[in-house]
Design a protein around this motif. Sequence first.
Motif, PDB file in Angstrom:
ATOM      1  N   SER A 101      65.858 -23.313   5.908  1.00 31.68           N
ATOM      2  CA  SER A 101      64.908 -22.335   5.374  1.00 31.68           C
ATOM      3  C   SER A 101      65.608 -20.996   5.432  1.00 31.68           C
ATOM      4  CB  SER A 101      63.614 -22.306   6.191  1.00 31.68           C
ATOM      5  OG  SER A 101      62.827 -21.180   5.826  1.00 31.68           O
ATOM      6  N   TYR A 102      65.895 -20.392   4.276  1.00 32.64           N
ATOM      7  CA  TYR A 102      66.662 -19.148   4.309  1.00 32.64           C
ATOM      8  C   TYR A 102      65.889 -18.042   5.037  1.00 32.64           C
ATOM      9  CZ  TYR A 102      69.908 -15.483   3.040  1.00 32.64           C
ATOM     10  OH  TYR A 102      70.818 -14.461   3.105  1.00 32.64           O
ATOM     11  N   SER A 103      64.593 -17.999   4.795  1.00 31.97           N
ATOM     12  CA  SER A 103      63.775 -16.993   5.493  1.00 31.97           C
ATOM     13  C   SER A 103      63.542 -17.370   6.943  1.00 31.97           C
ATOM     14  CB  SER A 103      62.419 -16.837   4.795  1.00 31.97           C
ATOM     15  OG  SER A 103      61.631 -18.009   4.978  1.00 31.97           O
ATOM     16  N   GLY A 104      63.614 -18.675   7.223  1.00 31.75           N
ATOM     17  CA  GLY A 104      63.308 -19.151   8.567  1.00 31.75           C
ATOM     18  C   GLY A 104      61.837 -19.158   8.873  1.00 31.75           C
ATOM     19  N   GLU A 105      61.018 -18.971   7.825  1.00 35.60           N
ATOM     20  CA  GLU A 105      59.565 -18.877   8.043  1.00 35.60           C
ATOM     21  C   GLU A 105      58.785 -19.826   7.133  1.00 35.60           C
ATOM     22  OE1 GLU A 105      58.494 -17.276  10.505  1.00 35.60           O
ATOM     23  OE2 GLU A 105      60.160 -15.927  10.986  1.00 35.60           O
ATOM     24  N   SER A 106      59.411 -20.825   6.570  1.00 34.63           N
ATOM     25  CA  SER A 106      58.697 -21.769   5.693  1.00 34.63           C
ATOM     26  C   SER A 106      57.630 -22.506   6.495  1.00 34.63           C
ATOM     27  CB  SER A 106      59.676 -22.793   5.098  1.00 34.63           C
ATOM     28  OG  SER A 106      60.626 -22.142   4.283  1.00 34.63           O
ATOM     29  N   ASP A 107      56.386 -22.342   6.075  1.00 36.50           N
ATOM     30  CA  ASP A 107      55.271 -22.920   6.836  1.00 36.50           C
ATOM     31  C   ASP A 107      55.417 -24.429   7.002  1.00 36.50           C
ATOM     32  OD1 ASP A 107      54.086 -20.455   7.134  1.00 36.50           O
ATOM     33  OD2 ASP A 107      52.815 -20.663   5.349  1.00 36.50           O
ATOM     34  N   GLU A 108      55.809 -25.108   5.919  1.00 39.15           N
ATOM     35  CA  GLU A 108      55.877 -26.580   5.960  1.00 39.15           C
ATOM     36  C   GLU A 108      56.908 -27.054   6.982  1.00 39.15           C
ATOM     37  OE1 GLU A 108      54.715 -25.285   1.801  1.00 39.15           O
ATOM     38  OE2 GLU A 108      56.202 -24.692   3.313  1.00 39.15           O
ATOM     39  N   VAL A 109      58.004 -26.279   7.135  1.00 38.83           N
ATOM     40  CA  VAL A 109      59.038 -26.651   8.096  1.00 38.83           C
ATOM     41  C   VAL A 109      58.592 -26.301   9.513  1.00 38.83           C
ATOM     42  CG1 VAL A 109      61.413 -26.223   8.843  1.00 38.83           C
ATOM     43  CG2 VAL A 109      60.893 -26.420   6.396  1.00 38.83           C
ATOM     44  N   LEU A 110      58.030 -25.115   9.688  1.00 36.94           N
ATOM     45  CA  LEU A 110      57.607 -24.692  11.024  1.00 36.94           C
ATOM     46  C   LEU A 110      56.520 -25.603  11.579  1.00 36.94           C
ATOM     47  CD1 LEU A 110      57.471 -20.796  10.630  1.00 36.94           C
ATOM     48  CD2 LEU A 110      59.318 -22.214  11.565  1.00 36.94           C
ATOM     49  N   LEU A 111      55.693 -26.149  10.692  1.00 31.54           N
ATOM     50  CA  LEU A 111      54.606 -27.027  11.135  1.00 31.54           C
ATOM     51  C   LEU A 111      55.131 -28.287  11.827  1.00 31.54           C
ATOM     52  CD1 LEU A 111      51.504 -27.308  11.018  1.00 31.54           C
ATOM     53  CD2 LEU A 111      51.786 -28.547   8.862  1.00 31.54           C
ATOM     54  N   LEU A 112      56.385 -28.654  11.534  1.00 31.34           N
ATOM     55  CA  LEU A 112      56.950 -29.879  12.111  1.00 31.34           C
ATOM     56  C   LEU A 112      57.514 -29.662  13.513  1.00 31.34           C
ATOM     57  CD1 LEU A 112      58.984 -31.165   9.016  1.00 31.34           C
ATOM     58  CD2 LEU A 112      56.595 -31.634   9.593  1.00 31.34           C
ATOM     59  N   LEU A 113      57.806 -28.401  13.860  1.00 32.99           N
ATOM     60  CA  LEU A 113      58.520 -28.135  15.101  1.00 32.99           C
ATOM     61  C   LEU A 113      57.816 -28.638  16.365  1.00 32.99           C
ATOM     62  CD1 LEU A 113      60.021 -24.585  14.435  1.00 32.99           C
ATOM     63  CD2 LEU A 113      61.154 -26.811  14.294  1.00 32.99           C
TER      64      LEU A 113
END
Length: 332
Positions: free
Chosen positions: A106-118
């Motif tokens: 995630s270039y921004s590091g803030e993609s909701d869909e990715v952060l939701l997996l953490l």
Amino acid sequence: MPPAHPARFDHFDFAASGRRVFAIEGDALTVVAARLDGAFSAACRAILACRGRVVCTGMGKSGHVARKIAATLASTGTPAFYMHPGEAAHGDLGMVTDADVVLALSYSGESDEVLLLLPALKRQGNVVLAMTGREQSTLAREADVHLDVAVPVEACPLQLAPTSSTTAALAMGDALAVALLEARGFTADDFARSHPAGALGRRLLLHITDVMHVGNDVPKVGPDASISAALVEMSRKRLGMTAVVDAEDHLLGLYTDGDLRRSLDDAGVDLRHTRIDAVMTRAPRTIDADALAAEAAQLMETHKINALLVTNGQGQVVGALNIHDLLRARVV
């Protein structure tokens, strides 16, 4: 927006625009390469220690890059696959085991869909590698290892379309794959096993024994045969040559279509009575039966020849092939 009239672009320098993109993205890669340090090494070690697979994930353009990185890793000895983060939140996360390493882009590091997996990944104990353009982003901070792919500027003049940033992420993925390949001692044969179809597999796996002519299909005459007898053998076997062998099939020489043309130019040569050992090529190029077909293609190209005899360790002729055999096998 209605289509623009072609005449509007008569004086636009498309090539200059394209060169500008190459220059900007080239500079971006130089900047990112200079930052390769302990984090890159840590990411490589984490993947090498992985008992499962590398799960690559990302949304939008980052997702496309993640898919390509997964494919490159998988084809170079690192088991990997792409997981869509949106689908992962709705059940596909079950594909990830506790033995897997997750590479999140995630270039921004803030993609909701990715952060939701953490939280789920952390709870399961997965090592998370992040690839972002912002060191202080949520994804970068929460990851076990952060790979910084920040670029000075996008090639897009509007600074909107991901261009330099996606190129940098792709290059970082390639760098990981190649570093892992070299660390593992991954070979061309290993590569071929994951590419059995298509030109790659054929070039890397096909051996001389798979394409050569054997037995009665190999053109051979004795040293006392006449040129005309050799021509009959060449015509019958249709390889544009004949081997000259002794009684035990040891190679003595080679006679080709080219040799025939030279013989015809020699007024002293009688096709019916001149022995073939008087006009044959001695010590011709040969290839071993265990060699790869690709090696035969390279040998033919290097020495500008169209056919090869295949010999064993005792110097006996065991086969023959020509360029047409390699073409039919799609090695060239």
